[in-house]
Design a protein around this motif. Structure first.
Motif, PDB file in Angstrom:
ATOM      1  N   LYS A 116      35.751  51.264  37.263  1.00  0.00           N
ATOM      2  CA  LYS A 116      34.490  51.014  36.581  1.00  0.00           C
ATOM      3  C   LYS A 116      33.683  52.312  36.465  1.00  0.00           C
ATOM      4  O   LYS A 116      34.041  53.335  37.058  1.00  0.00           O
ATOM      5  N   GLY A 144      39.521  51.404  26.272  1.00  0.00           N
ATOM      6  CA  GLY A 144      38.725  50.511  25.453  1.00  0.00           C
ATOM      7  C   GLY A 144      39.166  50.526  24.005  1.00  0.00           C
ATOM      8  O   GLY A 144      40.328  50.787  23.692  1.00  0.00           O
ATOM      9  N   ASN A 203      28.953  50.660  25.732  1.00  0.00           N
ATOM     10  CA  ASN A 203      29.003  50.330  24.314  1.00  0.00           C
ATOM     11  C   ASN A 203      28.238  51.374  23.514  1.00  0.00           C
ATOM     12  O   ASN A 203      27.208  51.886  23.969  1.00  0.00           O
ATOM     13  N   ASP A 208      30.499  47.530  34.096  1.00  0.00           N
ATOM     14  CA  ASP A 208      31.754  47.037  33.528  1.00  0.00           C
ATOM     15  C   ASP A 208      32.013  47.560  32.118  1.00  0.00           C
ATOM     16  O   ASP A 208      33.126  47.384  31.604  1.00  0.00           O
ATOM     17  N   ALA A 209      31.009  48.152  31.477  1.00  0.00           N
ATOM     18  CA  ALA A 209      31.219  48.508  30.072  1.00  0.00           C
ATOM     19  C   ALA A 209      30.243  49.575  29.613  1.00  0.00           C
ATOM     20  O   ALA A 209      29.105  49.655  30.097  1.00  0.00           O
ATOM     21  N   HIS A 265      33.685  50.045  22.399  1.00  0.00           N
ATOM     22  CA  HIS A 265      33.453  49.329  23.652  1.00  0.00           C
ATOM     23  C   HIS A 265      34.443  49.871  24.672  1.00  0.00           C
ATOM     24  O   HIS A 265      35.665  49.787  24.476  1.00  0.00           O
ATOM     25  N   SER A 295      35.769  49.828  28.639  1.00  0.00           N
ATOM     26  CA  SER A 295      35.769  48.910  29.778  1.00  0.00           C
ATOM     27  C   SER A 295      36.090  49.599  31.097  1.00  0.00           C
ATOM     28  O   SER A 295      35.999  48.968  32.159  1.00  0.00           O
TER      29      SER A 295
END
Length: 416
Positions: free
Chosen positions: A187, A156, A206, A203-204, A173, A175
Motif C-alpha cells: 500500500k 493499476g 487516483n 489503498d489507492a 487508478h 492500487s
C-alpha cells in the motif's frame, strides 16, 4: 499459481506470432538492459529526530531490463511491456543502512539482493492508450523519481489520450506501489514535507489531468487533480513558456498546488498551498536559473512516499517544502559541447530557505549547495556509458545537517 490477467493476455499474444508479426508486435518491439553501479554516502550531524544513525553509506549494482512490444494490427492494437529489475549488495553494514539503495531486513542488515519482474498490458485506439499492470506515471501530482539504484513503479490502470492537437489528457487508478529499494509491492504512504508518515496507509491513488501545448509548442498550460485516498486531495495548475530572443532563449516555469485532507483523513487536517517559479536564460552552453518557492497554510507539502515533486526548489537532499517556508534558488549549468566536449555537463546550485513554522517556537532556516558533473561517452567501445558525480552540503536549524556524495555509473545495451 494462476497467472495474472496481464500475464495471461501476454501469453495469448505470444502464442499468435504470425498475427502479431504482421501488425508489428515483434517488428516494432524494443528492449534494453541497463547496468547501474551506485555508491551513496550521506553523513549526518546535529541530528534531529529519533533516528540517531550518523551515516548512511552503501554500494550496490543494479540491472534494469525494459521490454516494449509493438501493437497487433486492427482498429484496436494490443501489446505487452515488461520491466525486470535486480539489485545486488556490494557493500553495506547495519550502522549505515537506509540509503534507499537496498531493502533492510528486520535484523537491521541490508538484503544481499532483491528483484522484480512485472508485465503491463496495453491497448491502443488511434492516439488513445490504455495500460494495465506495472506503471511508471510521471505527473505533477505524482512525479516519477528514478533517483536511486532501481526505479519505483505502481500497480493499476491508466488512460492517456492525445486525440486533439496539442492536448494530452490522462487519468488513472493506482492500487499499490513498488518502492525503489524493494522487490515486492504494498500500500501507499504519504510524506508531509520531508517527514514520512508510515503510521497510516492508503489503498489507492487516483488522478486526472491534462497538458495543453500551443503557440508553436513554446507555451503550455497544465491542470491536474490527485487523490491519495483517505489522506489528501491535491490540485495543480501550471504554466510554461519559452521564447528565443537573439542568441538567448528565455523561459519560465510557474506552478501552484493546493491540498486538503480527503475521505477518512487518516493523517488529520491537511492545509497546504504551494507556489513555485523558475526562470531560465540560456545562451550557447550556458544556462542561468533563478527560483522562488513559497508554502502557505498550516501543513507542509504532501506527496506520496517516497516521491519527489516538480516544485522548483526541490532537490534530492532537501525539499524546502515545510510549513510556511520561503526559499530562493540560484543555479548555473554548462554544457561543454559548446567547447567541443560533447557529453560533459556541470551544474552548480544554491538554495536557501527561511520562515519555516517548526512548531517549536522559533523560525526554521535551511540552505543547500549542490555540485553535479556528468559525462556520457559518445563513441568507441564504451559508447553508452554514463558517469555522474554529485556532492551536496545541506544545513538546517530544525532538521539534521547532511554531507552527501554520489557516484553513479550506467551502461545501457540496446538489445533490439
Amino acid at each position: 499459481m494462476n497467472p495474472t490477467p496481464c500475464v495471461a493476455i501476454g501469453l495469448t499474444l505470444l502464442s499468435q506470432p504470425l498475427l502479431a508479426a504482421e501488425g508489428g508486435f515483434f517488428t516494432d518491439a524494443k528492449a534494453s538492459l541497463s547496468a547501474r553501479n551506485y555508491y551513496f554516502s550521506r553523513d549526518f550531524s546535529d541530528i534531529v529526530g529519533a533516528n540517531q544513525q550518523s551515516k548512511a553509506r552503501e554500494w550496490a549494482q543494479g540491472f534494469i531490463l525494459d521490454f516494449k512490444s509493438g501493437y497487433t494490427p486492427g482498429t484496436v492494437g494490443v501489446g505487452i511491456d515488461a520491466l525486470g529489475v535486480l539489485g545486488i549488495k556490494l557493500d553495506s553494514s547495519p550502522d549505515r543502512v537506509n540509503t534507499g539503495l537496498l531493502p533492510v531486513h528486520g535484523d537491521g542488515r541490508a538484503a544481499d539482493e532483491y528483484s522484480r519482474l512485472a508485465p503491463t498490458f496495453k491497448a491502443k485506439v488511434s492516439k488513445t492508450e490504455l495500460r494495465v499492470g506495472e506503471l511508471q506515471p510521471n505527473l505533477p501530482v505524482l512525479t516519477f523519481s528514478d533517483i536511486r539504484l532501481l526505479p519505483p513503479t505502481y500497480q493499476g490502470v491508466s488512460l492517456s489520450s492525445s486525440e486533439l492537437d496539442g492536448l494530452t489528457v490522462q487519468a488513472g487508478h493506482l492500487s499499490g506501489s513498488h518502492l525503489r529499494n524493494e522487490g515486492g509491492d504494498g500500500k501507499m504512504n504519504a510524506m508531509l514535507g520531508h517527514v514520512p508518515q508510515r503510521q497510516v496507509e492508503s489503498d489507492a491513488f487516483n488522478y486526472v489531468g491534462g497538458d495543453y501545448a500551443f503557440n508553436g509548442n513554446q507555451t503550455s498550460a497544465s491542470l491536474w487533480y490527485g487523490q491519495l485516498q483517505d489522506i489528501y486531495a491535491q490540485g495543480f495548475a501550471g504554466f510554461k513558456h519559452s521564447k528565443p530572443i537573439g542568441d538567448w532563449v528565455l523561459s519560465a516555469n510557474l506552478g501552484y498546488f493546493t491540498a486538503r485532507e480527503q475521505g477518512d483523513a487518516l493523517l488529520g487536517s491537511i492545509d497546504n498551498q504551494a507556489f513555485f517559479s523558475l526562470l531560465t536564460a540560456r545562451r550557447g552552453g550556458h544556462s542561468f536559473h533563478a527560483g522562488y518557492q513559497a508554502m502557505y497554510g498550516d501543513s507542509p507539502f504532501p506527496r506520496v512516499f517516497a516521491n519527489i515533486s516538480p516544485l522548483g526548489n526541490e532537490v534530492p537532499t532537501y525539499e524546502f517544502a515545510y510549513t510556511d517556508e520561503r526559499s530562493y534558488q540560484l543555479r548555473y549549468d554548462y554544457n561543454f559541447a559548446a567547447m567541443g566536449i560533447p557529453g560533459l555537463t556541470a551544474t552548480v546550485r544554491y538554495i536557501t530557505g527561511n520562515n519555516v513554522d517548526t512548531g517549536q517556537g522559533y523560525e526554521g532556516k535551511d540552505r543547500e549547495r549542490d555540485i553535479d558533473l556528468g559525462y556520457a561517452v559518445q563513441s568507441g567501445v564504451l559508447k553508452g556509458l554514463g558517469i555522474r558525480v554529485r556532492n551536496a552540503m545541506a544545513r538546517s536549524n530544525y532538521r539534521s545537517d547532511i554531507n552527501e556524495n554520489r557516484l553513479i555509473l550506467v551502461y545501457t545495451w540496446q538489445l533490439f
